[in-house]
Design a protein around this motif. Structure first.
Motif, PDB file in Angstrom:
ATOM      1  N   LYS A 148      27.515 -47.237 -29.362  1.00 29.13           N
ATOM      2  CA  LYS A 148      27.248 -47.526 -27.924  1.00 29.13           C
ATOM      3  C   LYS A 148      27.407 -49.045 -28.563  1.00 29.13           C
ATOM      4  CE  LYS A 148      23.789 -44.917 -27.924  1.00 29.13           C
ATOM      5  NZ  LYS A 148      24.216 -43.416 -27.543  1.00 29.13           N
TER       6      LYS A 148
ATOM      7  N   HIS B 269      31.050 -38.884 -16.503  1.00 29.01           N
ATOM      8  CA  HIS B 269      29.396 -40.037 -16.960  1.00 29.01           C
ATOM      9  C   HIS B 269      28.555 -38.997 -17.007  1.00 29.01           C
ATOM     10  CE1 HIS B 269      26.734 -42.876 -17.003  1.00 29.01           C
ATOM     11  NE2 HIS B 269      26.363 -42.473 -15.311  1.00 29.01           N
TER      12      HIS B 269
ATOM     13  N   PRO C 250      32.963 -42.919 -16.464  1.00 28.44           N
ATOM     14  CA  PRO C 250      32.938 -43.424 -17.542  1.00 28.44           C
ATOM     15  C   PRO C 250      32.849 -44.371 -17.911  1.00 28.44           C
ATOM     16  CG  PRO C 250      34.721 -41.642 -16.479  1.00 28.44           C
ATOM     17  CD  PRO C 250      33.988 -41.803 -15.912  1.00 28.44           C
TER      18      PRO C 250
ATOM     19  N   GLY D  46      27.587 -45.093 -23.101  1.00 28.77           N
ATOM     20  CA  GLY D  46      28.010 -43.438 -23.386  1.00 28.77           C
ATOM     21  C   GLY D  46      29.609 -43.538 -25.548  1.00 28.77           C
ATOM     22  N   ARG D  47      29.269 -44.594 -25.477  1.00 30.50           N
ATOM     23  CA  ARG D  47      30.277 -44.926 -26.701  1.00 30.50           C
ATOM     24  C   ARG D  47      30.184 -44.632 -28.021  1.00 30.50           C
ATOM     25  NH1 ARG D  47      34.565 -48.245 -24.942  1.00 30.50           N
ATOM     26  NH2 ARG D  47      34.798 -48.095 -22.541  1.00 30.50           N
TER      27      ARG D  47
ATOM     28  N   ARG E  79      29.082 -35.927 -18.728  1.00 30.17           N
ATOM     29  CA  ARG E  79      29.035 -35.600 -20.351  1.00 30.17           C
ATOM     30  C   ARG E  79      29.326 -36.676 -20.676  1.00 30.17           C
ATOM     31  NH1 ARG E  79      35.060 -32.913 -17.904  1.00 30.17           N
ATOM     32  NH2 ARG E  79      34.083 -31.174 -17.087  1.00 30.17           N
ATOM     33  N   GLU E  80      29.169 -37.794 -20.386  1.00 40.08           N
ATOM     34  CA  GLU E  80      29.238 -38.308 -21.939  1.00 40.08           C
ATOM     35  C   GLU E  80      26.962 -39.136 -21.985  1.00 40.08           C
ATOM     36  OE1 GLU E  80      31.001 -42.255 -20.914  1.00 40.08           O
ATOM     37  OE2 GLU E  80      29.685 -43.110 -19.050  1.00 40.08           O
ATOM     38  N   THR E  81      26.820 -38.936 -21.293  1.00 42.04           N
ATOM     39  CA  THR E  81      25.300 -39.081 -20.895  1.00 42.04           C
ATOM     40  C   THR E  81      24.395 -37.384 -20.886  1.00 42.04           C
ATOM     41  OG1 THR E  81      24.849 -38.054 -18.849  1.00 42.04           O
ATOM     42  CG2 THR E  81      25.001 -40.751 -19.030  1.00 42.04           C
TER      43      THR E  81
END
Length: 274
Positions: A248, A78, A239, A244-245, A80-82
């Protein structure tokens, strides 16, 4: 044991859930916090009146905790995705009681936000006053666990430079449906955790991936603040969140969210938007 606040014909009551039935604990107020504060053990359910779960409405199990504490950035993926570095100590923020809502209740999109996100989280329920406890003794202060969806208005969260306004709008802390006692959950660091949005899996992980464990979080917090019975501590999200997608994914009117945590249950909420 699973404890729930439920109602039949509008009257809230405390109950204990076994399989598909909820047994009435009529000698206690309709709040799990009150039961925790009593210090009593869960009594025998033999001979008690009960209802099929399908015939009752389930409400938020703890409606007025003294504190709602949240841990941010507690799963490496999580972070990393932010685009944020994993923290060296727990990142702490708070929600307020106005954010609490229960199972099958609506989550409201604020009129001043267009970027509302979801976050599946395991939440700790404190069982007794904790002040300056060690990691080794911390689990003794856990009454049980529940589910929280840390709903977040990302546009407000990041516009302010701190997270309070974006994290604690009305209905932004759906919690429940049950509080499950520590003995029934067992190891809190080996539970599957997932969130579906309109039936599609968005988050799918395991609490074994927590950066900071339940004892570490409790000990860390208790060095500077006294934790009280019924306090809620959300332990962070895995995650798969909408921000983070690519592209989005933001919550919209009519969306259906379901957070499932192994040994606890499924928390369902529909989104009501503008």
């Amino acid at each position: 044991m699973k404890l729930a606040v439920f109602s039949v014909d509008g009257t809230k009551q405390l109950g204990a859930v076994q399989e598909d039935r909820v047994f009435l604990l009529s000698e206690y107020p309709p709040c799990v916090k009150s039961f925790i504060e009593s210090g009593e053990s869960i009594p025998s359910l033999e001979g008690r009146p009960s209802h099929h779960l399908a015939d009752v409405a389930v409400h938020i199990p703890i409606a007025a905790p003294e504190k709602i504490i949240c841990v941010g950035l507690n799963y490496i993926d999580h972070c990393r995705e932010t685009g944020m570095e994993p923290p060296k100590s727990p990142v702490i923020f708070s929600k307020y009681a106005n954010a609490l809502t229960g199972h099958n209740s609506d989550v409201e999109i604020p009129v001043n936000s267009k970027e509302v996100d979801f976050e599946a989280e395991l939440a700790i329920v404190i069982g007794k006053e904790a002040k300056r406890v060690s990691e080794e003794e911390a689990e003794e202060y856990v009454f049980g666990y529940t589910i929280m969806n840390d709903v977040s208005a990302r546009d407000l969260q990041f516009a302010d430079g701190q997270w309070s306004r974006g994290k604690t709008a009305d209905t932004f802390a759906p919690t429940g449906p049950y509080v499950v006692t520590r003995d029934e959950v067992g190891d809190p660091h080996n539970l599957s955790i997932s969130l579906t949005l309109n039936g599609e899996i968005m988050q799918d992980s395991n609490t074994s991936n927590l950066i900071f464990t339940v004892p570490q979080i409790i000990s860390f917090l208790s060095q500077s603040m006294t934790l009280k019975p019924g306090d809620l501590i959300a332990t962070g999200t895995p995650p798969g969140v909408g921000m983070g997608r690519s592209p989005k994914v933001w919550l919209k009117n009519g969306d259906q969210m379901e957070v499932t945590i192994e040994k606890i249950g499924t928390l369902s909420n529909r989104v009501r938007g503008h």
